[in-house]
Scaffold this motif. Structure first.
Motif, PDB file in Angstrom:
ATOM      1  N   ARG A 189     -87.832 -13.723  -9.160  1.00 44.95           N
ATOM      2  CA  ARG A 189     -88.123 -12.442  -8.518  1.00 44.95           C
ATOM      3  C   ARG A 189     -89.560 -12.388  -7.999  1.00 44.95           C
ATOM      4  N   HIS A 213     -83.778  -4.498  -7.183  1.00 43.03           N
ATOM      5  CA  HIS A 213     -82.872  -5.340  -7.973  1.00 43.03           C
ATOM      6  C   HIS A 213     -82.465  -4.632  -9.264  1.00 43.03           C
ATOM      7  N   TYR A 220     -76.219  -7.626  -9.897  1.00 45.63           N
ATOM      8  CA  TYR A 220     -77.194  -8.728  -9.860  1.00 45.63           C
ATOM      9  C   TYR A 220     -76.558 -10.046 -10.308  1.00 45.63           C
TER      10      TYR A 220
END
Length: 263
Positions: A189, A213, A220
């Motif tokens: 990320r 997210h 996810y």
């Protein structure tokens, strides 16, 4: 010359228009690329909120205020540590991405493993990591190394694909490959965010894609599973989801929060 592996993915059905819509959402935040004047406090706040959201996705139970006061959960502490270097690392994401990813891992995993594991790309002599819940088994070390270095070569070459697409593919590849013994989700990320900065989508880093997210956390793991399955449908769906994440990240920017509070 390295083949442009990103461009064909950007032409998958719906992806181009979704990427443009997400870019428009960021442009509105930054006043149509006039790059609205942003103080360092806003970048710092956006990075902090992103660190908290990413750590929460990795299983941290700490609240945003707890993280603000000084995270004690090792995943949250690692996510915050990455924010301290993310802006300086971001420009290198296009040139020396493997070094960026290993540095991010050193920061993210400082309290999650031994010192010899920090920034360490796993080998075939080590167990496969299983640190992102809901994903299929990580590929073996040989396949991981081949794909990781292929990704790095692609990043250093030219592409006509939108930066949002490039960042989303890097996120998915790092999450699926899990090149490190721990903290792969945190690194994936952060790597996505660094590329959004480096590729000019959000050069001042005031959006919060990690929060996007987190708010779409229900899709996810499934999105990454579908991506990992290897079909173009799964890749397209991950890219569409990632475009939605970027738009949400713009919406959740502290710049918007300040405006709503009349500051």
């Amino acid at each position: 010359m390295t083949a442009d592996v990103f461009e064909p993915l950007a032409t998958l059905e719906g992806v181009g228009s979704a990427a443009r819509a997400a870019r428009d959402a960021v442009d509105v935040l930054l006043r149509d690329r006039g790059l609205r004047k942003v103080g360092s406090d806003m970048t710092t706040e956006a990075l902090l909120r992103g660190a908290h959201a990413s750590a929460a996705l990795a299983g941290s139970q700490e609240t945003l205020e707890q993280v603000r006061r000084g995270a004690t959960d090792p995943r949250a502490a690692g996510a915050v540590r990455m924010t301290g270097e993310l802006m300086s690392l971001a420009p290198q994401s296009n040139k020396t991405p493997v070094q960026v990813w290993t540095r991010l891992h050193q920061l993210a995993a400082a309290e999650l493993g031994g010192e010899d594991q920090l920034g360490h790309l796993r080998t075939s002599r080590e167990p496969l990591p299983d640190d992102i819940p809901g994903l299929p088994e990580a590929p073996g070390a040989d396949e991981m190394w081949e794909r990781l270095h292929g990704l790095a070569r692609a990043l250093s070459g030219p592409t006509s694909a939108p930066g949002i697409v490039v960042a989303a593919i890097v996120h998915a590849e790092l999450a699926v490959l899990r090149p490190f013994p721990t903290a792969n989700g945190l690194v994936a990320r952060a790597a996505e965010r660094a590329l959004l900065v480096a590729r000019g989508i959000d050069p001042v880093s005031v959006t919060v894609p990690e929060l996007g997210h987190f708010e779409l956390a229900g899709s996810y793991a499934q999105g990454l599973r579908d991506y990992a399955a290897g079909g173009l449908t799964g890749v397209r769906d991950w890219l569409l989801r990632s475009c939605e994440v970027v738009a949400l990240g713009a919406e959740r920017s502290p710049l918007n929060i300040s405006a709503q509070q009349g500051k």
